[in-house]
Design a protein around this motif. Structure first.
Motif, PDB file in Angstrom:
ATOM      1  N   SER A 129       0.722  -1.778   4.443  1.00  0.00           N
ATOM      2  CA  SER A 129      -0.643  -1.511   4.900  1.00  0.00           C
ATOM      3  C   SER A 129      -1.016  -2.374   6.108  1.00  0.00           C
ATOM      4  O   SER A 129      -1.819  -1.974   6.938  1.00  0.00           O
ATOM      5  N   ARG A 142       2.664   5.022  10.825  1.00  0.00           N
ATOM      6  CA  ARG A 142       1.528   5.931  10.886  1.00  0.00           C
ATOM      7  C   ARG A 142       1.915   7.282  11.505  1.00  0.00           C
ATOM      8  O   ARG A 142       1.603   8.337  10.968  1.00  0.00           O
ATOM      9  N   TRP A 195       2.237   1.635   0.043  1.00  0.00           N
ATOM     10  CA  TRP A 195       1.037   1.148   0.728  1.00  0.00           C
ATOM     11  C   TRP A 195       0.951  -0.372   0.737  1.00  0.00           C
ATOM     12  O   TRP A 195       0.714  -0.991   1.777  1.00  0.00           O
ATOM     13  N   LEU A 248       0.979  -0.740   9.897  1.00  0.00           N
ATOM     14  CA  LEU A 248       1.114   0.712  10.044  1.00  0.00           C
ATOM     15  C   LEU A 248       1.579   1.108  11.434  1.00  0.00           C
ATOM     16  O   LEU A 248       2.152   2.181  11.616  1.00  0.00           O
TER      17      LEU A 248
END
Ligand code: ADP
Ligand code: MG
Lengths: 310, 303
Positions: free
Chosen positions: A184, A150, A180, A187
């Motif tokens: 996901s 992130r 992703w 992150l």
């Protein structure tokens, strides 16, 4: 000057080859025809696309050594342009001029002009930071920050002061980089825990998060396995919808498969003022990929892509 | 006579070839033993010193040593002014030397143009690390106490000790910055970050564990120093506490108090109170180091 002739005249080459096209065709090797077949597979090059990078007689020197010289070429919008050529011919050097990354090397200097959408990149008063916000870069070795996935995405948007919704931009960039689904759920894990291919896709995602117009890639797949390489190539084709991409590659299959335009650069020996031999890179031929791989105009291009030297 | 080559004979030759030459084992073991002796000398001497101090000082450690100020009577002597002085110095020296040292190192490593002046500064930073500490004391006394008329104050002590360890902190911080891969600088700049943003948000945090290690080691050295603060006028004893924010105040410090005690004629001061002071100083240093190691580990984990 209309765009079509511009594309043709932008190919600045010494046409020393005495071969005719017919001879080329007869000499074609299986590699050539295979590559040419792959090259034909992509959508047609749009001849009317706008010029993004306009290079006029560009020479880049390290100290007094011209690593690459007299490059004149035009790179067009929303296409993938490949720079190919043997190791040490100056591909990286040239690419790093496009977003003024060469400024970081004190001995490097650029002569000639490089225009980006008409603006001289090396004019006095041009801020390299502004240049790099518009022209992103992906490096040869994946270089994620040793922070969470992130944080890697959000660094760019934060420092460039753009308005953004953190969750949205993280998801969008990672989806855009086809990463992703794989990350996901994690992150906040360190980016260093990802595989090499994933790290490189993260670097691409990170580069797109700041919404540049153009992305430069320096052999982005050289450290990756074929599967990761395939993923990155698919990604490049998808990114082409929104971005202009210039990619340096060692891998000719990759140039043939994934790129619209291909520039062949090689090292030439020239004599300097003192009569010493100096090797520096020259742009030999720049044309549509299927021409470079199917029916090149220069003997040296032909030799290189058919594996006879380099 | 010629040896007949048989498979068995060949195997024997091969086996022999795998044996070490006769003297190798002896040489290896001899060298190993030498290294062991070297380690032992260092550890044993240190252990003997510490044990000796502990035997003398520990029985004398009690609450009086912490709550009372200086006294003419060994039983009533306390290190309160030295402890508060040393703690105040630690905080001030830590802040000053960290901020200035890391700032200087960052400039030299990340921004300075590569010219003669920079190389001159670089060479001399390393040289300064070798200057005897008493010279820094004389400098502190001459420049800050008299020329800037700051008096014999806590801040002068702190500045003097900071100057003493700045070269060490700068060298250590530069090493730590240099160890951060260039690829990360390119990553930051390639995303359109300014050099300051790249260095501040990516490079310095990466270098921080290394910088902290260097700073802690240097700080430990500064806190144990006697000569420089003696020269700038630290007091053997005061009857009040030092606090880091009262920087004009006169000051004392633990090493100065110990130095004073061992010069006193009474045996009890030399043999009991001084060792107790040394133990307190060592415990303070250990505490400081553990806090710093904790901080360092926290930073390296979060990155
Ligand atoms: N920082 C540098 N300083 C001096 N010479 C360099 C530097 N970087 C590259 N070169 C030289 O410039 C030439 C081109 O290098 P490069 O652009 O990296 O080639 P390529 O990417 O095509 O392999 C080589 O001869 C290389 O040695
Ligand atoms: Mg390269």
């Amino acid at each position: 000057m209309d765009q079509q002739t511009a594309a043709a005249s932008s190919v600045d080459i010494d046409r020393t080859s005495t071969m005719t096209r017919g001879e080329h065709a007869r000499q074609s090797r299986p590699l050539d025809s295979e590559l040419a077949r792959q090259a034909g597979a992509g959508p047609a090059v749009r001849e009317d696309a706008e010029v993004v990078f306009d290079l006029d007689d560009v020479t880049v020197k390290y100290g007094s050594f011209p690593a690459i010289r007299d490059v004149t070429m035009q790179i067009r919008e929303r296409m993938i342009t490949a720079l190919i050529g043997p190791s040490g011919c100056g591909k990286t050097t040239l690419l790093r001029c496009f977003n003024r990354m060469n400024d970081l090397i004190p001995s490097a200097s650029v002569e000639g002009t490089i225009r980006y959408k008409g603006a001289d990149l090396y004019a006095s008063g041009v801020d390299p930071v502004e240049v790099r916000r518009r022209i992103g870069m992906v490096f040869q070795k994946p270089n994620p920050f040793p922070k969470s996935i992130r944080e890697n995405i959000l660094f760019g948007p934060r420092v460039t002061g753009m308005e953004f919704d953190a969750d949205e931009i993280v998801e969008r960039s990672l989806k855009g980089a086809a990463l992703w689904d794989e990350v996901s759920g994690k992150l906040d894990d360190s980016a260093l825990g990802l595989s090499g291919g994933q790290q490189q896709r993260l670097c691409i995602a990170r580069a797109t998060a700041v919404e540049p117009d153009t992305i430069l890639m320096d052999e982005p797949c050289s450290a990756l396995d074929p599967i990761a390489t395939g993923a990155i190539e698919d990604l490049m084709r998808a990114l082409r919808e929104d971005y202009t991409i210039v990619i340096v590659t060692h891998n000719m299959q990759q140039a043939a498969r994934a790129c619209d335009m291909t520039a062949f650069i090689t090292t030439e020996v020239a004599q300097d003022e003192q009569g010493h031999d100096r090797r520096s890179g020259r742009l030999i031929e720049f044309d549509r990929t299927e021409v470079i791989f199917g029916d090149p105009n220069d003997q040296r291009t032909e030799d290189y892509i058919s594996g006879r030297f380099g | 006579m010629m040896a007949v080559s048989t498979p068995q004979r060949e195997a024997e030759v091969a086996q022999d070839a795998l044996h070490a030459p006769d003297d190798r084992g002896r040489r290896e073991r001899g060298f190993e033993f030498g290294l062991l002796i070297a380690t032992a000398v260092a550890v044993v001497v240190l252990a003997v010193l510490l044990i000796d101090i502990a035997i003398d000082g520990l029985p004398f450690i009690n609450s009086t040593r912490f709550t009372e100020y200086s006294s003419r009577f060994p039983e009533e002597f306390g290190f309160r002014s030295g402890i508060t002085g040393t703690l105040s110095l630690m905080i001030l020296v830590g802040l000053l030397s960290f901020v200035i040292g890391v700032g200087g190192a960052t400039y030299l490593e990340e921004f300075a143009p590569n010219n003669r002046f920079t190389r001159f500064v670089e060479a001399n930073t390393s040289n300064l690390a070798g200057v005897p500490s008493v010279v820094y004391g004389l400098l502190g006394a001459g420049v800050f106490v008299f020329f800037f008329s700051l008096g014999r104050s806590l801040i002068v002590g702190a500045i003097t000790l900071s100057l003493l360890i700045l070269p060490v902190i700068i060298v250590a911080s530069r090493e730590a910055l240099r160890a951060v891969p260039n690829a990360l600088r390119e990553a930051g700049l390639g995303l359109g970050a300014t050099p300051l943003q790249t260095i501040g948000r990516q490079i310095l945090p990466q270098a921080l564990p290394g910088i902290l290690t260097g700073t802690i080691l240097a700080l430990s050295r500064a806190i144990g120093e006697t000569a420089p603060i003696l020269v700038v006028g630290a007091l053997f004893s005061r009857r009040s506490d030092n606090v880091p924010w009262d920087i004009d105040d006169a000051f004392s410090a633990l090493p100065i108090q110990v130095f004073d005690l061992v010069k006193r004629p009474q045996a009890a001061f030399q043999e009991q109170v001084a060792p107790a002071g040394i133990i307190i100083l060592l415990v303070l240093l250990l505490l400081m180091n553990s806090i710093a190691i904790y901080l360092r580990n926290r930073y390296s984990r979060s990155s």
